[in-house]
Motif scaffolding. Structure first.
Motif, PDB file in Angstrom:
ATOM      1  N   THR A 157      40.301  33.840  51.783  1.00 54.14           N
ATOM      2  CA  THR A 157      38.972  34.010  51.543  1.00 54.14           C
ATOM      3  C   THR A 157      38.850  35.298  50.695  1.00 54.14           C
ATOM      4  OG1 THR A 157      38.656  35.600  53.470  1.00 54.14           O
ATOM      5  CG2 THR A 157      38.274  33.484  54.040  1.00 54.14           C
ATOM      6  N   LEU A 158      37.838  35.307  50.058  1.00 55.59           N
ATOM      7  CA  LEU A 158      37.359  36.507  48.744  1.00 55.59           C
ATOM      8  C   LEU A 158      37.472  37.712  49.737  1.00 55.59           C
ATOM      9  CD1 LEU A 158      35.075  34.793  46.373  1.00 55.59           C
ATOM     10  CD2 LEU A 158      37.535  35.488  46.154  1.00 55.59           C
ATOM     11  N   GLU A 159      36.703  37.819  50.956  1.00 56.68           N
ATOM     12  CA  GLU A 159      36.489  39.029  51.483  1.00 56.68           C
ATOM     13  C   GLU A 159      38.022  39.460  52.349  1.00 56.68           C
ATOM     14  OE1 GLU A 159      33.498  40.147  55.116  1.00 56.68           O
ATOM     15  OE2 GLU A 159      34.888  38.461  55.615  1.00 56.68           O
ATOM     16  N   ALA A 160      38.640  38.527  52.560  1.00 58.16           N
ATOM     17  CA  ALA A 160      40.016  38.955  53.291  1.00 58.16           C
ATOM     18  C   ALA A 160      40.939  39.739  52.065  1.00 58.16           C
ATOM     19  CB  ALA A 160      40.681  37.833  53.592  1.00 58.16           C
ATOM     20  N   PHE A 161      40.678  39.269  50.750  1.00 65.40           N
ATOM     21  CA  PHE A 161      41.552  39.974  49.692  1.00 65.40           C
ATOM     22  C   PHE A 161      40.644  40.842  48.769  1.00 65.40           C
ATOM     23  CE2 PHE A 161      44.084  36.615  51.121  1.00 65.40           C
ATOM     24  CZ  PHE A 161      45.451  36.987  50.814  1.00 65.40           C
ATOM     25  N   GLY A 162      39.389  41.184  49.422  1.00 71.19           N
ATOM     26  CA  GLY A 162      38.735  42.378  48.671  1.00 71.19           C
ATOM     27  C   GLY A 162      38.240  42.013  47.178  1.00 71.19           C
ATOM     28  N   TRP A 163      37.424  40.521  47.295  1.00 72.88           N
ATOM     29  CA  TRP A 163      36.721  40.020  46.074  1.00 72.88           C
ATOM     30  C   TRP A 163      35.464  39.773  46.723  1.00 72.88           C
ATOM     31  CZ3 TRP A 163      38.533  40.978  41.468  1.00 72.88           C
ATOM     32  CH2 TRP A 163      40.070  41.185  41.332  1.00 72.88           C
ATOM     33  N   ASP A 164      34.569  39.455  45.524  1.00 70.84           N
ATOM     34  CA  ASP A 164      32.891  39.194  45.690  1.00 70.84           C
ATOM     35  C   ASP A 164      32.901  38.206  44.705  1.00 70.84           C
ATOM     36  OD1 ASP A 164      32.079  40.739  48.062  1.00 70.84           O
ATOM     37  OD2 ASP A 164      31.453  42.238  46.703  1.00 70.84           O
ATOM     38  N   LEU A 165      32.144  37.095  44.852  1.00 69.56           N
ATOM     39  CA  LEU A 165      31.794  36.168  43.735  1.00 69.56           C
ATOM     40  C   LEU A 165      30.430  36.607  43.572  1.00 69.56           C
ATOM     41  CD1 LEU A 165      32.047  33.561  42.070  1.00 69.56           C
ATOM     42  CD2 LEU A 165      31.121  32.231  44.242  1.00 69.56           C
ATOM     43  N   VAL A 166      30.331  36.980  42.214  1.00 64.37           N
ATOM     44  CA  VAL A 166      28.797  37.150  41.735  1.00 64.37           C
ATOM     45  C   VAL A 166      28.320  36.124  40.724  1.00 64.37           C
ATOM     46  CG1 VAL A 166      29.264  39.626  42.335  1.00 64.37           C
ATOM     47  CG2 VAL A 166      29.833  38.704  40.190  1.00 64.37           C
ATOM     48  N   ARG A 167      27.105  36.252  40.658  1.00 64.35           N
ATOM     49  CA  ARG A 167      26.367  35.455  39.712  1.00 64.35           C
ATOM     50  C   ARG A 167      25.838  36.399  38.401  1.00 64.35           C
ATOM     51  NH1 ARG A 167      28.153  30.636  40.790  1.00 64.35           N
ATOM     52  NH2 ARG A 167      27.993  30.139  42.974  1.00 64.35           N
ATOM     53  N   THR A 168      26.319  36.134  37.424  1.00 67.74           N
ATOM     54  CA  THR A 168      26.053  36.782  36.158  1.00 67.74           C
ATOM     55  C   THR A 168      24.970  36.059  35.288  1.00 67.74           C
ATOM     56  OG1 THR A 168      27.681  36.460  34.662  1.00 67.74           O
ATOM     57  CG2 THR A 168      28.031  38.211  36.182  1.00 67.74           C
ATOM     58  N   ALA A 169      24.496  36.596  34.218  1.00 63.97           N
ATOM     59  CA  ALA A 169      23.660  35.654  33.223  1.00 63.97           C
ATOM     60  C   ALA A 169      24.495  34.743  32.497  1.00 63.97           C
ATOM     61  CB  ALA A 169      22.976  36.823  32.293  1.00 63.97           C
ATOM     62  N   ASP A 170      25.773  34.989  32.647  1.00 62.34           N
ATOM     63  CA  ASP A 170      26.472  34.207  31.841  1.00 62.34           C
ATOM     64  C   ASP A 170      27.129  33.063  32.817  1.00 62.34           C
ATOM     65  OD1 ASP A 170      26.165  35.337  29.246  1.00 62.34           O
ATOM     66  OD2 ASP A 170      27.550  36.924  29.843  1.00 62.34           O
ATOM     67  N   GLY A 171      27.173  33.167  34.034  1.00 60.85           N
ATOM     68  CA  GLY A 171      27.814  32.371  34.808  1.00 60.85           C
ATOM     69  C   GLY A 171      28.480  33.120  36.235  1.00 60.85           C
ATOM     70  N   PRO A 172      29.277  32.381  36.829  1.00 56.49           N
ATOM     71  CA  PRO A 172      29.719  33.114  38.001  1.00 56.49           C
ATOM     72  C   PRO A 172      31.222  33.805  37.528  1.00 56.49           C
ATOM     73  CG  PRO A 172      30.417  30.738  37.834  1.00 56.49           C
ATOM     74  CD  PRO A 172      29.322  30.771  36.753  1.00 56.49           C
ATOM     75  N   ASP A 173      31.235  35.044  38.363  1.00 51.34           N
ATOM     76  CA  ASP A 173      32.286  35.815  37.948  1.00 51.34           C
ATOM     77  C   ASP A 173      32.774  36.493  39.438  1.00 51.34           C
ATOM     78  OD1 ASP A 173      34.226  37.293  36.690  1.00 51.34           O
ATOM     79  OD2 ASP A 173      32.924  38.108  35.355  1.00 51.34           O
ATOM     80  N   PHE A 174      33.988  37.271  39.225  1.00 51.06           N
ATOM     81  CA  PHE A 174      34.307  38.014  40.491  1.00 51.06           C
ATOM     82  C   PHE A 174      34.472  39.437  40.429  1.00 51.06           C
ATOM     83  CE2 PHE A 174      35.973  33.583  40.467  1.00 51.06           C
ATOM     84  CZ  PHE A 174      35.676  33.287  41.629  1.00 51.06           C
ATOM     85  N   ARG A 175      34.211  40.043  41.499  1.00 50.09           N
ATOM     86  CA  ARG A 175      34.457  41.583  41.099  1.00 50.09           C
ATOM     87  C   ARG A 175      35.284  42.043  42.569  1.00 50.09           C
ATOM     88  NH1 ARG A 175      28.386  43.016  41.794  1.00 50.09           N
ATOM     89  NH2 ARG A 175      28.152  43.286  44.394  1.00 50.09           N
ATOM     90  N   ALA A 182      56.847  42.590  35.613  1.00 44.99           N
ATOM     91  CA  ALA A 182      56.499  44.060  36.469  1.00 44.99           C
ATOM     92  C   ALA A 182      56.735  44.014  37.868  1.00 44.99           C
ATOM     93  CB  ALA A 182      55.187  44.661  36.082  1.00 44.99           C
ATOM     94  N   SER A 183      57.311  44.578  38.351  1.00 45.19           N
ATOM     95  CA  SER A 183      57.817  44.411  39.770  1.00 45.19           C
ATOM     96  C   SER A 183      56.958  45.069  40.605  1.00 45.19           C
ATOM     97  CB  SER A 183      59.322  44.952  40.129  1.00 45.19           C
ATOM     98  OG  SER A 183      59.432  46.207  39.508  1.00 45.19           O
ATOM     99  N   ASP A 184      55.346  44.685  40.580  1.00 40.91           N
ATOM    100  CA  ASP A 184      54.621  45.279  41.619  1.00 40.91           C
ATOM    101  C   ASP A 184      54.834  44.951  42.918  1.00 40.91           C
ATOM    102  OD1 ASP A 184      53.285  46.355  39.379  1.00 40.91           O
ATOM    103  OD2 ASP A 184      51.991  44.649  38.762  1.00 40.91           O
ATOM    104  N   ASP A 185      53.922  45.505  43.865  1.00 36.70           N
ATOM    105  CA  ASP A 185      54.158  45.360  45.222  1.00 36.70           C
ATOM    106  C   ASP A 185      53.499  43.920  45.318  1.00 36.70           C
ATOM    107  OD1 ASP A 185      52.911  44.935  47.750  1.00 36.70           O
ATOM    108  OD2 ASP A 185      53.494  46.955  48.049  1.00 36.70           O
ATOM    109  N   ASP A 186      54.111  42.864  46.212  1.00 38.57           N
ATOM    110  CA  ASP A 186      53.701  41.489  46.361  1.00 38.57           C
ATOM    111  C   ASP A 186      52.387  41.506  46.830  1.00 38.57           C
ATOM    112  OD1 ASP A 186      56.240  40.734  45.765  1.00 38.57           O
ATOM    113  OD2 ASP A 186      56.948  40.176  47.767  1.00 38.57           O
ATOM    114  N   ARG A 187      51.796  42.559  47.806  1.00 37.21           N
ATOM    115  CA  ARG A 187      50.488  42.421  48.052  1.00 37.21           C
ATOM    116  C   ARG A 187      49.481  42.560  47.086  1.00 37.21           C
ATOM    117  NH1 ARG A 187      51.452  47.106  52.067  1.00 37.21           N
ATOM    118  NH2 ARG A 187      52.541  47.880  50.243  1.00 37.21           N
ATOM    119  N   ASP A 188      49.817  43.309  45.601  1.00 41.28           N
ATOM    120  CA  ASP A 188      49.072  43.239  44.683  1.00 41.28           C
ATOM    121  C   ASP A 188      48.756  41.861  44.110  1.00 41.28           C
ATOM    122  OD1 ASP A 188      48.178  46.247  45.227  1.00 41.28           O
ATOM    123  OD2 ASP A 188      49.996  46.868  43.887  1.00 41.28           O
TER     124      ASP A 188
END
Length: 153
Positions: free
Chosen positions: A132-150, A77-83
Motif C-alpha cells: 500500500t502507499l501508506e505502508a511505504f510512505g507515499w501519497d497519491l495526489v492530484r495535480t493540475a497536470d494529473g496524478p502524481d506521488f509524493r 548503487a548498493s543502497d539499503d534494500d528497504r530504500d
C-alpha cells in the motif's frame, strides 16, 4: 512535500533514456559494469518520474521502463534494500491502477536483469500482495497536470 514530477529534476532523463535504449533484452553483469556508477542517480530519478508518467499516460511500457531504470540504479548503487522497496512501491501501485498484475510486470523486468539479489528482490516484491502507499510512505495526489506521488512525510 512537492509531488515527484515537481520535486525530482528531469535534467538527466535523456542520459537515463539512452542507457535504457541500449540495454540488451537480457542484461548481463558486463552491461552493468560498463555503466558509470554516477549514472545511478539519473536512473533512479528517471524511474521515479516514469512511474507517475505511466499512470498519467496509462502506459504499461513506461511502467516497465520505470521498474527497469529503478532496478538498474540499484544494481549500480548498493543502497539499503528497504530504500529500494520504497522506490518499487510506487510502480507496484501503478501496475494495479493500470489493471495489470504487479507480479507479471515485475517478473518481466526481473527476468531481464542479471541474476542476483536485485533480480530476486524485483521478483519477490512484485509477487507481494500487501503493498500500500501508506505502508511505504507515499501519497497519491492530484495535480493540475494529473496524478502524481509524493512522500507522505
Amino acid at each position: 512535500m512537492k509531488p515527484n514530477l515537481e520535486r525530482i529534476p528531469g535534467t538527466q532523463d535523456r542520459l537515463a533514456e539512452e542507457i535504457i535504449a541500449r540495454a540488451p533484452r537480457r542484461i548481463e553483469q558486463s552491461f552493468v559494469r560498463s555503466l558509470d556508477p554516477a549514472t545511478a542517480l539519473a536512473l533512479g530519478r528517471y524511474g521515479a518520474r516514469l512511474a507517475s508518467l505511466a499512470l498519467r499516460q496509462n502506459s504499461v511500457d513506461l511502467l516497465r521502463r520505470s521498474v527497469l531504470a529503478t532496478s538498474l540504479a540499484r544494481c549500480l548503487a548498493s543502497d539499503d534494500d528497504r530504500d529500494f522497496m520504497v522506490a518499487l512501491a510506487v510502480p507496484w501501485i501503478v501496475a494495479q491502477q493500470l489493471g495489470e498484475a504487479p507480479a507479471e510486470v515485475f517478473a518481466t523486468v526481473g527476468d531481464s536483469l542479471p541474476d542476483g539479489p536485485v533480480a530476486r528482490l524485483v521478483h519477490t516484491f512484485g509477487a507481494r500482495t500487501d503493498i500500500t502507499l501508506e505502508a511505504f510512505g507515499w501519497d497519491l495526489v492530484r495535480t493540475a497536470d494529473g496524478p502524481d506521488f509524493r512522500p507522505a512525510y
